[in-house]
Write a protein that holds these residues in place. Structure first.
Motif, mmCIF file in Angstrom:
data_model
loop_
_atom_site.group_PDB
_atom_site.id
_atom_site.type_symbol
_atom_site.label_atom_id
_atom_site.label_comp_id
_atom_site.label_asym_id
_atom_site.label_seq_id
_atom_site.Cartn_x
_atom_site.Cartn_y
_atom_site.Cartn_z
ATOM 1 N N GLY A 1 3.175 -15.885 12.185
ATOM 2 C CA GLY A 1 4.345 -16.605 12.669
ATOM 3 C C GLY A 1 4.086 -18.097 12.770
ATOM 4 N N ILE A 2 2.940 -18.464 13.308
ATOM 5 C CA ILE A 2 2.583 -19.882 13.416
ATOM 6 C C ILE A 2 2.407 -20.495 12.035
ATOM 7 N N LEU A 3 1.782 -19.758 11.120
ATOM 8 C CA LEU A 3 1.599 -20.256 9.757
ATOM 9 C C LEU A 3 2.936 -20.466 9.061
ATOM 10 N N THR A 4 3.856 -19.535 9.206
ATOM 11 C CA THR A 4 5.174 -19.666 8.592
ATOM 12 C C THR A 4 5.938 -20.839 9.202
ATOM 13 N N PHE A 5 5.824 -21.011 10.523
ATOM 14 C CA PHE A 5 6.461 -22.144 11.185
ATOM 15 C C PHE A 5 5.902 -23.465 10.654
ATOM 16 N N ALA A 6 4.586 -23.560 10.529
ATOM 17 C CA ALA A 6 3.958 -24.788 10.037
ATOM 18 C C ALA A 6 4.357 -25.075 8.595
ATOM 19 N N ARG A 7 4.436 -24.038 7.756
ATOM 20 C CA ARG A 7 4.878 -24.246 6.374
ATOM 21 C C ARG A 7 6.330 -24.704 6.316
ATOM 22 N N GLY A 8 7.165 -24.164 7.200
ATOM 23 C CA GLY A 8 8.566 -24.589 7.244
ATOM 24 C C GLY A 8 8.710 -26.040 7.660
ATOM 25 N N ILE A 9 7.972 -26.433 8.685
ATOM 26 C CA ILE A 9 8.005 -27.830 9.133
ATOM 27 C C ILE A 9 7.494 -28.756 8.029
ATOM 28 N N ALA A 10 6.427 -28.350 7.346
ATOM 29 C CA ALA A 10 5.881 -29.173 6.264
ATOM 30 C C ALA A 10 6.885 -29.304 5.119
ATOM 31 N N GLY A 11 7.565 -28.217 4.784
ATOM 32 C CA GLY A 11 8.571 -28.281 3.723
ATOM 33 C C GLY A 11 9.775 -29.105 4.119
ATOM 34 N N PHE A 12 10.099 -29.108 5.411
ATOM 35 C CA PHE A 12 11.243 -29.867 5.904
ATOM 36 C C PHE A 12 10.929 -31.355 6.015
ATOM 37 N N LEU A 13 9.732 -31.690 6.489
ATOM 38 C CA LEU A 13 9.384 -33.087 6.724
ATOM 39 C C LEU A 13 8.681 -33.761 5.544
ATOM 40 N N GLY A 14 8.155 -32.979 4.614
ATOM 41 C CA GLY A 14 7.389 -33.551 3.511
ATOM 42 C C GLY A 14 8.134 -34.562 2.663
ATOM 43 N N PRO A 15 9.295 -34.211 2.104
ATOM 44 C CA PRO A 15 10.000 -35.181 1.259
ATOM 45 C C PRO A 15 10.438 -36.453 1.995
ATOM 46 N N PRO A 16 11.009 -36.385 3.215
ATOM 47 C CA PRO A 16 11.369 -37.649 3.868
ATOM 48 C C PRO A 16 10.164 -38.523 4.213
ATOM 49 N N SER B 1 7.292 -38.566 2.628
ATOM 50 C CA SER B 1 6.811 -39.113 1.355
ATOM 51 C C SER B 1 7.685 -40.284 0.904
ATOM 52 N N GLY B 2 8.997 -40.158 1.058
ATOM 53 C CA GLY B 2 9.895 -41.257 0.722
ATOM 54 C C GLY B 2 9.681 -42.464 1.612
ATOM 55 N N PHE B 3 9.447 -42.229 2.914
ATOM 56 C CA PHE B 3 9.164 -43.328 3.834
ATOM 57 C C PHE B 3 7.885 -44.059 3.440
ATOM 58 N N ILE B 4 6.859 -43.295 3.095
ATOM 59 C CA ILE B 4 5.595 -43.911 2.666
ATOM 60 C C ILE B 4 5.802 -44.700 1.384
ATOM 61 N N LEU B 5 6.562 -44.154 0.465
ATOM 62 C CA LEU B 5 6.825 -44.840 -0.798
ATOM 63 C C LEU B 5 7.600 -46.125 -0.567
ATOM 64 N N ASP B 6 8.587 -46.097 0.314
ATOM 65 C CA ASP B 6 9.373 -47.291 0.596
ATOM 66 C C ASP B 6 8.552 -48.387 1.257
ATOM 67 N N ASN B 7 7.555 -48.013 2.046
ATOM 68 C CA ASN B 7 6.761 -48.998 2.775
ATOM 69 C C ASN B 7 5.416 -49.307 2.139
ATOM 70 N N SER B 8 5.179 -48.848 0.935
ATOM 71 C CA SER B 8 3.893 -49.123 0.290
ATOM 72 C C SER B 8 4.077 -49.985 -0.955
ATOM 73 N N SER B 9 4.979 -50.910 -0.909
ATOM 74 C CA SER B 9 5.264 -51.849 -2.003
ATOM 75 C C SER B 9 5.579 -51.131 -3.313
ATOM 76 N N ALA B 10 6.270 -50.008 -3.201
ATOM 77 C CA ALA B 10 6.775 -49.237 -4.347
ATOM 78 C C ALA B 10 5.670 -48.778 -5.293
ATOM 79 N N ASN B 11 4.482 -48.507 -4.772
ATOM 80 C CA ASN B 11 3.422 -47.936 -5.589
ATOM 81 C C ASN B 11 3.606 -46.423 -5.587
ATOM 82 N N LEU B 12 3.950 -45.871 -6.728
ATOM 83 C CA LEU B 12 4.288 -44.452 -6.816
ATOM 84 C C LEU B 12 3.098 -43.525 -6.606
#
Length: 114
Positions: free
Chosen positions: A48-63, A65-76
């Motif tokens: 249950g904890i593992l599934t919860f952690a995977r869900g949170i990672a899938g939910f928060l990962g793309p935003p 990553s986009g935040f890091i990309l926006d604040n890292s001088s557009a280095n992909l």
């Protein structure tokens, strides 16, 4: 972290195929790994904890990553390197837990080793 170096379609397909193959092994061995580390009595709670952690990672990962990309001088490449570093950290934490618990493959009575 090899994905940023893919410049042709065949290299992207090769790296994507290898990533999918290796990621499927992670999902397949997660339940036996939990049983080995924590025991069968703790499997429900651990899964249950593992599934919860995977869900949170899938939910928060793309935003994130986009935040890091926006604040890292557009280095992909920066989000890919951070993701690779986090995979390495997760692997090292697993090795630490495995070492601390001292769990090794033990022979059980009534079972035949193949």
């Amino acid at each position: 972290s090899l994905l940023p170096f893919c410049t042709q379609l065949w290299t992207f397909m090769l790296i994507s195929g290898l990533y999918g193959l290796l990621l499927s092994a992670l999902i397949t061995v997660s339940i036996p790994l939990l049983v080995q580390l924590l025991g069968i009595q703790q499997l429900n709670m651990a899964f249950g904890i593992l599934t919860f952690a995977r869900g949170i990672a899938g939910f928060l990962g793309p935003p994130v990553s986009g935040f890091i990309l926006d604040n890292s001088s557009a280095n992909l490449r920066v989000p890919f390197y951070i993701c690779s570093g986090l995979y390495i950290i997760a692997f090292l934490v697993y090795l630490l837990v495995w070492r601390v618990t001292g769990r090794t493959s033990t022979s059980r009575t009534g079972y035949i080793s193949l």
